[in-house]
Motif scaffolding. Sequence first.
Motif, PDB file in Angstrom:
ATOM      1  N   TRP A  54       0.848  -1.184   0.000  1.00 14.04           N
ATOM      2  CA  TRP A  54       0.000   0.000   0.000  1.00 14.04           C
ATOM      3  C   TRP A  54       0.887   1.239   0.000  1.00 14.04           C
ATOM      4  CZ3 TRP A  54      -5.200   0.217  -0.428  1.00 14.04           C
ATOM      5  CH2 TRP A  54      -5.822   1.428  -0.140  1.00 14.04           C
ATOM      6  N   ARG A  55       0.621   2.160  -0.926  1.00 11.83           N
ATOM      7  CA  ARG A  55       1.426   3.363  -1.046  1.00 11.83           C
ATOM      8  C   ARG A  55       0.639   4.572  -0.562  1.00 11.83           C
ATOM      9  NH1 ARG A  55       2.804   2.203  -7.185  1.00 11.83           N
ATOM     10  NH2 ARG A  55       0.608   2.710  -7.157  1.00 11.83           N
ATOM     11  N   SER A  56       1.345   5.646  -0.271  1.00 14.41           N
ATOM     12  CA  SER A  56       0.689   6.864   0.205  1.00 14.41           C
ATOM     13  C   SER A  56      -0.187   7.474  -0.884  1.00 14.41           C
ATOM     14  CB  SER A  56       1.723   7.878   0.682  1.00 14.41           C
ATOM     15  OG  SER A  56       2.568   8.257  -0.391  1.00 14.41           O
ATOM     16  N   GLN A  57       0.152   7.239  -2.143  1.00  8.90           N
ATOM     17  CA  GLN A  57      -0.679   7.739  -3.236  1.00  8.90           C
ATOM     18  C   GLN A  57      -2.068   7.093  -3.200  1.00  8.90           C
ATOM     19  OE1 GLN A  57       0.913   6.919  -7.092  1.00  8.90           O
ATOM     20  NE2 GLN A  57      -0.526   8.258  -8.147  1.00  8.90           N
ATOM     21  N   GLU A  58      -2.130   5.824  -2.862  1.00 12.53           N
ATOM     22  CA  GLU A  58      -3.418   5.137  -2.764  1.00 12.53           C
ATOM     23  C   GLU A  58      -4.228   5.660  -1.587  1.00 12.53           C
ATOM     24  OE1 GLU A  58      -1.697   1.333  -2.615  1.00 12.53           O
ATOM     25  OE2 GLU A  58      -1.700   1.081  -4.777  1.00 12.53           O
ATOM     26  N   THR A  59      -3.552   6.011  -0.493  1.00 12.65           N
ATOM     27  CA  THR A  59      -4.246   6.608   0.642  1.00 12.65           C
ATOM     28  C   THR A  59      -4.825   7.963   0.263  1.00 12.65           C
ATOM     29  OG1 THR A  59      -2.757   5.480   2.172  1.00 12.65           O
ATOM     30  CG2 THR A  59      -3.982   7.358   3.036  1.00 12.65           C
TER      31      THR A  59
ATOM     32  N   TRP B 243      -5.782   8.908  -2.734  1.00 10.31           N
ATOM     33  CA  TRP B 243      -6.940   8.647  -3.589  1.00 10.31           C
ATOM     34  C   TRP B 243      -8.141   8.255  -2.744  1.00 10.31           C
ATOM     35  CZ3 TRP B 243      -8.567   9.311  -8.393  1.00 10.31           C
ATOM     36  CH2 TRP B 243      -7.644   9.634  -9.372  1.00 10.31           C
ATOM     37  N   MET B 244      -7.928   7.386  -1.782  1.00 11.73           N
ATOM     38  CA  MET B 244      -9.028   6.916  -0.949  1.00 11.73           C
ATOM     39  C   MET B 244      -9.648   8.073  -0.163  1.00 11.73           C
ATOM     40  SD  MET B 244      -8.983   4.098   2.103  1.00 11.73           S
ATOM     41  CE  MET B 244      -8.100   5.199   3.182  1.00 11.73           C
ATOM     42  N   LEU B 245      -8.811   8.910   0.424  1.00  6.49           N
ATOM     43  CA  LEU B 245      -9.333  10.052   1.177  1.00  6.49           C
ATOM     44  C   LEU B 245     -10.009  11.059   0.255  1.00  6.49           C
ATOM     45  CD1 LEU B 245      -6.420  10.591   3.722  1.00  6.49           C
ATOM     46  CD2 LEU B 245      -8.672   9.581   4.135  1.00  6.49           C
TER      47      LEU B 245
END
Length: 53
Positions: free
Chosen positions: A18-23, A25-27
Amino acid sequence: MEATQAKARQGDFAPEKWRSQETAWMLGLFGTAIGADVLFLPANAGFGGLIHC
């Protein structure tokens, strides 16, 4: 790309970390949903009232 698809077919494909970029996007998507609710809830209450009979 083809190597990844070949691994997925073989069953030994491991998902990436899991990358910070995916976090982010989710937020962002969560914030979009909350923002839409905040925008349309007063409009719906004004058109139909808070209690529907």
